[in-house]
Design a protein around this motif. Sequence first.
Motif, PDB file in Angstrom:
ATOM      1  N   LEU A   8       0.831  -1.204   0.000  1.00 43.74           N
ATOM      2  CA  LEU A   8       0.000   0.000   0.000  1.00 43.74           C
ATOM      3  C   LEU A   8       0.866   1.255   0.000  1.00 43.74           C
ATOM      4  CD1 LEU A   8      -2.901  -0.896   2.452  1.00 43.74           C
ATOM      5  CD2 LEU A   8      -2.942  -0.818  -0.043  1.00 43.74           C
ATOM      6  N   ILE A   9       1.903   1.225   0.838  1.00 43.84           N
ATOM      7  CA  ILE A   9       2.778   2.399   0.890  1.00 43.84           C
ATOM      8  C   ILE A   9       3.466   2.592  -0.457  1.00 43.84           C
ATOM      9  CG2 ILE A   9       4.853   3.350   1.967  1.00 43.84           C
ATOM     10  CD1 ILE A   9       3.979   2.107   4.565  1.00 43.84           C
ATOM     11  N   LEU A  10       3.849   1.484  -1.077  1.00 41.70           N
ATOM     12  CA  LEU A  10       4.519   1.573  -2.368  1.00 41.70           C
ATOM     13  C   LEU A  10       3.583   2.192  -3.412  1.00 41.70           C
ATOM     14  CD1 LEU A  10       7.236   0.700  -3.669  1.00 41.70           C
ATOM     15  CD2 LEU A  10       5.973  -1.232  -4.624  1.00 41.70           C
ATOM     16  N   ILE A  11       2.342   1.703  -3.435  1.00 37.08           N
ATOM     17  CA  ILE A  11       1.372   2.252  -4.394  1.00 37.08           C
ATOM     18  C   ILE A  11       1.222   3.752  -4.175  1.00 37.08           C
ATOM     19  CG2 ILE A  11      -1.062   2.270  -5.069  1.00 37.08           C
ATOM     20  CD1 ILE A  11      -1.164  -0.686  -4.406  1.00 37.08           C
ATOM     21  N   MET A  12       1.092   4.128  -2.897  1.00 37.72           N
ATOM     22  CA  MET A  12       0.931   5.550  -2.601  1.00 37.72           C
ATOM     23  C   MET A  12       2.146   6.337  -3.061  1.00 37.72           C
ATOM     24  SD  MET A  12       0.652   7.627   0.896  1.00 37.72           S
ATOM     25  CE  MET A  12       2.390   7.926   0.806  1.00 37.72           C
ATOM     26  N   PHE A  13       3.324   5.790  -2.806  1.00 43.85           N
ATOM     27  CA  PHE A  13       4.558   6.479  -3.213  1.00 43.85           C
ATOM     28  C   PHE A  13       4.543   6.750  -4.713  1.00 43.85           C
ATOM     29  CE2 PHE A  13       8.383   6.382  -0.243  1.00 43.85           C
ATOM     30  CZ  PHE A  13       7.596   6.651   0.858  1.00 43.85           C
ATOM     31  N   ILE A  14       4.242   5.714  -5.484  1.00 44.04           N
ATOM     32  CA  ILE A  14       4.289   5.868  -6.941  1.00 44.04           C
ATOM     33  C   ILE A  14       3.295   6.928  -7.393  1.00 44.04           C
ATOM     34  CG2 ILE A  14       3.823   4.694  -9.122  1.00 44.04           C
ATOM     35  CD1 ILE A  14       4.894   2.130  -7.758  1.00 44.04           C
ATOM     36  N   PHE A  15       2.081   6.820  -6.853  1.00 49.07           N
ATOM     37  CA  PHE A  15       1.060   7.788  -7.252  1.00 49.07           C
ATOM     38  C   PHE A  15       1.489   9.207  -6.874  1.00 49.07           C
ATOM     39  CE2 PHE A  15      -2.822  10.225  -6.838  1.00 49.07           C
ATOM     40  CZ  PHE A  15      -3.516   9.847  -7.963  1.00 49.07           C
TER      41      PHE A  15
END
Lengths: 288, 326, 277
Positions: free
Chosen positions: A29-36
């Motif tokens: 989840l944190i990774l997805i948020m980072f990319i976005f």
Amino acid sequence: MEGNTRFRIFRPPKTNSATNEPIYIRFLLILIMFIFFILFLLMPLITVFYEAFKHGFSMYLNALKDPFACDAIILTLSIASISVPLNLIFGLATAWLITKFDFYGKSLLVTFLDLPFAVSPVIAGLLFVLLFSPTHGWFSDILRFFDIRLIFALPGMVIATTFVTLPFIARELIPAMQARGNQEEYAAITLGASGWKTFFNVTLPNVKGALFYGIVLCNARAMGEFGAVSVVSGNIKGKTSTIPLYIETLYMEYKTQAAFALSSLLTLLALFTLFIKKCIEFSYKKRI
Amino acid sequence: MKYIFCFISLIVFSPSLNAIELLNVSYDPTREFYLEYNQAFSKYWKEKTGEEVIIKQSHGGSGRQARAVIDGLDADVVTLALAADIDAIAQAGLLPVNWQSRLPMNSSPYRSTIAFLVRKGNPKGIHDWGDLIKPGIQVITPNPKTSGVARWNFLAAWGWALKNYGEDDKKALDFVKKLYRNVPVLDSGARGATTTFQERKIGDVLINWENELLLAIKQFPDEYEIIIPSLSILAEPVVALVDKNVDRKGTRSVAQAYLEYLFSDEGQRIAAKHFYRSSNPEILAEFKTRYPEIKTFTIDEVFGGWSNATKKFFDEGAIFDQIYLN
Amino acid sequence: MSNKRQRILPGFHLTLGICLTYLTLLVFIPLSTIFIRSSGLGWESFWRAITSPQVIASYKVTFGISFLASLTNAFFGFIAAWVLSRYRFPGHGFFDSIVDLPFALPTAVAGISLTALYSQNGWIGQFLYPLGIKSAYSLIGIYIALTFVGFPFVVRTLQPVIEGLDREIEEAGASLGASRWKVFWKIVFPSLLPALFTGYALAFARAIGEYGSVIFISGNMPMRTEITPLVIVKFLENYQYQQATAVACVMLVISFLILLIINALQHWSVLIGQAKN
């Protein structure tokens, strides 16, 4: 705070393993948020600062020392300092109305509340021109008789800004108050507290987070609004030129760096309130 | 609270206390020119009458500025890109319909024309309007519906096509259709189009005001060159006094002088310095090296004036809309 | 039941008064001007103005892309709000702060920056173009701009609600043996649903009206990448106030209906939540 958090990386503040996602989910989840965030928020932010400092720091300072820029900053702050409190009062009243009572047409009322967002800024400006134009507006006779100018002057810009930012605070408060339910208020009233007392001592502390976000957003948008304000301002340099309008002026004058310098300042100004919140939270946590 | 009130009153009332204030509502590319001209005029007026005069500027798209004046923006003078825009103000009753005959040179103190900007060395070999419709050429021009200069661009292309294809409207339509098929981006204004061409590096040729192109060359002499087409349109930006406003504010004499001074040698020289072609042949000759000879036609000669041109090309459902329909 | 509730808490008339007065002065009266102005057109010209092919094409672009962009925002905004309010990680404060960037940046600056990033020679565009993703001067460009402007709405409506969630209910669920996944779907998600609807509605509303940032990145090709607000501007530039207000009316009515549906759904999800409790 940084050092403190490092020990708890990827962990919620109040940990309880039974109510938490597995570590790989959290990581994902944190990774997805980072990319976005990087694609949509961080990169534009970097672009703004990159353009602002492209020709050196002294040029950046020069851009901010420009007397027209100072006029624009003062004007923007005055507009926000009128619009935001107005919307705050309205927001508190409306949120109380929507969440504490049931009545017919509630969804309708909420929808009307959202409309200012859906009205294109182009049209939002036009609305007030159609109302207040001294030549052909609805109130043109009165305005001409008293020789009052609402549009192409400060009052019109305040009205347009207030319109554009009208829903923010109410819209932040409503879901937060809905999520809390009304039990605590019932209890307070039953125990004999007055309505105002209940409101200030029970309701407000419960939703202070949402209230704060509402004010931050409202303020940020009030300062950043361009479309509607540009229609009713007449964009007179040094007189009715707000920061966003002056940024456009600079851009049109091929002073790209100065335009971005002022944009970066506007970003900082608008996010300043959020920064204060972080500071307060920080000192609060430290004490604990 | 008190301070806020002071701020507000300062912003609203301060300039009117000590000096005469004029508001010049203008279009976009005249920013630098009027900055210098306003100083020159203030100095001239001070010497002549001893009065202090401050000129405030408002810039924006020509049509939008005209609308603001119609809606009640207190302009003393308007200096716009198209005569049609001042006509619209006249129709709203703010100034007489014969405004154009009240000042010399048809109220057009400075002129410009439409030319091309290409990348250095002209890699695609663009020399005239006809080259713009070749396959594989990308042309950057703003949207005529939202930009004044884009209308000049469109009309210049149409006028060239008429001359070149024997005054045949059908062939001219065919030409502009092909031309706009080569346009990958229709920016909303001239500055946006310039950014697309210069910073996004999109397109092989930018069609724009000659004065804007000269400015671009001055800034980036190693990156671009100007191509003057065989025939172009004579763009005549116009100026006018807004009678209703100056009479209400009592600024008629100084506003009138402000416009007349544009036609003086000094005013003309400042215009020429800022890449406009002077209306005065002598001043134009002084700056001969900067402005190459160009064959031009006027909008009245070819299209019978702005209102006809607007109706035929730019109104809802008119020719420009048809270009994109199929 | 509902009448009784009204009696318990005071302030109904006061808040209703403030709310309606304010809305009347700032929303109802101003919005009525565009209906009255456009009614001067007469039915036939009104119909012609709002159904010309270019205008119809622009509705499709505006509403279609706004729908997709706000859906994207709902998804990523939910994740972002969850992560920001539940997890701690390096840079948390910074990421939390820049959520509001799209409001703080003037729309034109946002448009210029996004175009610079996503055009063919931009920092991000240079990687997308070889993959065949034309990320500027296309529908994708509009999608990017609309996603950008709507993002804070979802995050900032969800965040206070997630922070205010009662963790004890989750703990109770977990202690009764429910899996984390089940706790999330059966307990957490339903109580966040109303706020998610609100965030979606706001992001959607904002996307429909957005003008400043889109015109820089969209390319503005008639019939293909033209948004409805631009169509309105085009009418205004031609001094066609009535046609402009006519199209504005249509936009307003459609967005009003869509928002009404979303808000009804939201209201319904609140009721469901209350019934469960």
